[in-house]
Scaffold this motif. Structure first.
Motif, PDB file in Angstrom:
ATOM      1  N   ILE A  49      44.527  98.241  62.214  1.00 28.87           N
ATOM      2  CA  ILE A  49      44.361  97.325  60.643  1.00 28.87           C
ATOM      3  C   ILE A  49      44.410  97.698  59.316  1.00 28.87           C
ATOM      4  CG2 ILE A  49      43.421  94.741  61.611  1.00 28.87           C
ATOM      5  CD1 ILE A  49      40.724  96.158  60.553  1.00 28.87           C
ATOM      6  N   ALA A  50      44.375  97.343  58.189  1.00 29.91           N
ATOM      7  CA  ALA A  50      44.755  98.442  57.214  1.00 29.91           C
ATOM      8  C   ALA A  50      43.444  97.100  57.007  1.00 29.91           C
ATOM      9  CB  ALA A  50      45.916  97.930  55.947  1.00 29.91           C
ATOM     10  N   VAL A  51      42.236  97.286  56.467  1.00 24.98           N
ATOM     11  CA  VAL A  51      41.729  97.031  55.996  1.00 24.98           C
ATOM     12  C   VAL A  51      41.139  95.250  54.893  1.00 24.98           C
ATOM     13  CG1 VAL A  51      38.625  97.125  55.681  1.00 24.98           C
ATOM     14  CG2 VAL A  51      39.634  98.324  57.806  1.00 24.98           C
ATOM     15  N   LYS A  52      41.840  96.456  53.901  1.00 25.81           N
ATOM     16  CA  LYS A  52      41.595  95.234  52.395  1.00 25.81           C
ATOM     17  C   LYS A  52      42.261  94.236  52.702  1.00 25.81           C
ATOM     18  CE  LYS A  52      43.843  95.915  48.399  1.00 25.81           C
ATOM     19  NZ  LYS A  52      44.690  96.216  47.503  1.00 25.81           N
ATOM     20  N   TYR A  53      42.887  94.194  53.134  1.00 29.31           N
ATOM     21  CA  TYR A  53      43.837  93.421  53.606  1.00 29.31           C
ATOM     22  C   TYR A  53      43.049  91.714  54.668  1.00 29.31           C
ATOM     23  CZ  TYR A  53      47.729  96.125  52.721  1.00 29.31           C
ATOM     24  OH  TYR A  53      48.929  97.015  52.594  1.00 29.31           O
ATOM     25  N   THR A  54      42.418  92.363  55.620  1.00 34.51           N
ATOM     26  CA  THR A  54      41.382  91.235  55.731  1.00 34.51           C
ATOM     27  C   THR A  54      40.165  91.138  55.170  1.00 34.51           C
ATOM     28  OG1 THR A  54      42.476  91.927  58.617  1.00 34.51           O
ATOM     29  CG2 THR A  54      39.819  91.089  57.819  1.00 34.51           C
ATOM     30  N   GLU A  55      39.986  91.873  54.602  1.00 33.04           N
ATOM     31  CA  GLU A  55      38.613  91.800  53.477  1.00 33.04           C
ATOM     32  C   GLU A  55      38.823  91.020  52.552  1.00 33.04           C
ATOM     33  OE1 GLU A  55      35.029  92.405  54.716  1.00 33.04           O
ATOM     34  OE2 GLU A  55      34.510  92.165  52.756  1.00 33.04           O
ATOM     35  N   LYS A  56      40.028  91.095  51.889  1.00 33.61           N
ATOM     36  CA  LYS A  56      40.028  90.357  51.058  1.00 33.61           C
ATOM     37  C   LYS A  56      40.613  88.812  50.610  1.00 33.61           C
ATOM     38  CE  LYS A  56      39.504  94.264  47.574  1.00 33.61           C
ATOM     39  NZ  LYS A  56      39.180  93.841  46.525  1.00 33.61           N
ATOM     40  N   LYS A  57      40.727  89.044  52.670  1.00 31.00           N
ATOM     41  CA  LYS A  57      41.715  87.695  52.895  1.00 31.00           C
ATOM     42  C   LYS A  57      42.578  87.096  52.029  1.00 31.00           C
ATOM     43  CE  LYS A  57      36.728  84.710  53.568  1.00 31.00           C
ATOM     44  NZ  LYS A  57      36.001  85.731  52.804  1.00 31.00           N
ATOM     45  N   TYR A  58      43.660  88.515  52.510  1.00 27.62           N
ATOM     46  CA  TYR A  58      44.954  87.860  51.863  1.00 27.62           C
ATOM     47  C   TYR A  58      45.639  87.259  53.513  1.00 27.62           C
ATOM     48  CZ  TYR A  58      45.388  91.670  48.916  1.00 27.62           C
ATOM     49  OH  TYR A  58      45.568  92.675  47.579  1.00 27.62           O
TER      50      TYR A  58
END
Ligand SMILES: [Zn+2]
Length: 319
Positions: free
Chosen positions: A108-117
């Protein structure tokens, strides 16, 4: 590129079972993005092919363990990885893996999950996914590491690793380069992170005994072409390759000279691949390939490869 490879193999007599193989997928049943998508219908076809041909689908870490032990990977081993953490894996791909009881590793590219894309899996879904496969690390922001400073790379890494620890209580063992792009400098930075393995996105195979744990090849399969999948399964890893020229992405987009050294001095002929230019047969003298190619490339990320019969090794250069 896949079509050129396929044609190449069909013309060659070397159809062997050999070496382990790692495949990478991105999106499932998501026709908006044909270059990173596979249909679950196609995926089932590939899985059925493996089943009926006695391949063994193993967790990715099993292949990593073999490489780190410098042991040969059994020739029927296959492992699956899925990059980025697109929601369509959760909604479409996962059920097929469950149906076949095949292990997988999701990077996972964490940002996408963390920022709820909205196109990406949530932390909650990731927790559920860990019941069936592994979740590993593919950077925080999915940036082009080759264009980022050491400091920017380290801060991106730290950010992502901290969030994985926070949400999944997990310290990743495996890493995949965003866009499959890397060079010596980026590789050197990765050495500080104690990963058990780092993966690229170059078509290839896994011998094990000669594979570099911080530069493991993975073949991407997209679209509805099961032939590519079968083709990639036939490749073996070409061991003992040193790419000497070019050393960096050519600013004028012309690959002038390709220089490669092969450890096996008995090889007298090889084929060289350059993105947008297909394969060209070249002579090998005492393990040395020196080819004045002068080939124009179109992309900002190019692959250069060498192939001897069914043995293959690729490298990547990015702008
Ligand atoms: Zn990615």
């Amino acid at each position: 590129m896949a079509k050129v490879l396929l044609l190449f193999l069909l013309l060659s007599p070397y159809f062997l079972f050999a070496d382990g193989h790692i495949f990478v997928y991105h999106r499932f049943d998501d026709t908006r993005y044909p270059t990173t998508n596979i249909s679950t219908r196609e995926l089932r076809k590939e899985f059925n092919y493996l089943k009926t041909h006695n391949y063994k689908v193993v967790p990715l870490i099993d292949i990593v363990n073999k490489i780190n032990a410098k042991e040969k990977v059994p020739s029927n081993w296959v492992a699956f990885s899925i990059d980025d953490g697109f929601k369509s894996f959760y909604t479409h791909g996962l059920s097929v893996f469950k149906e076949f009881n095949y292990p997988f590793t999701l990077f996972i590219a964490v940002k996408y999950t963390e920022k709820k894309y909205k196109d990406y899996v949530s932390w909650k879904q990731l927790k559920e996914i860990t019941n069936y496969g592994d979740v590993e690390f593919h950077s925080y922001g999915h940036g082009h590491y080759g264009r980022m400073s050491d400091k920017e790379i380290n801060s991106d890494m730290e950010k992502g690793l901290t969030l994985m620890k926070k949400h999944l209580n997990y310290e990743p063992r495996l890493f995949v380069y965003p866009y499959g792009e890397y060079d010596k400098r980026v590789d050197n930075i990765m050495q500080n992170y104690n990963f058990q393995a780092v993966f690229n996105q170059n078509i290839g195979a896994i011998n094990g005994a000669c594979s570099d744990a911080y530069d493991i090849d993975r073949s991407a399969v997209v679209g509805s072409n099961a032939n590519d999948f079968k083709l990639y399964l036939k490749f073996q890893e070409l061991c003992g390759v040193t790419f000497q020229q070019p050393t960096a992405f050519p600013k004028d987009k012309i690959v002038k000279t390709v220089e490669v050294t092969l450890e096996d001095k008995t090889i007298t002929s090889a084929d060289i691949f350059i993105s947008n230019n297909g394969w060209t047969k070249v002579k090998v003298n005492n393990g040395k390939i020196l080819w004045h190619a002068n080939k124009k490339v179109k992309l900002n990320r190019i692959k250069i490869g060498v192939k001897v019969k069914s043995k293959i090794k690729l490298m990547v250069l990015s702008k």
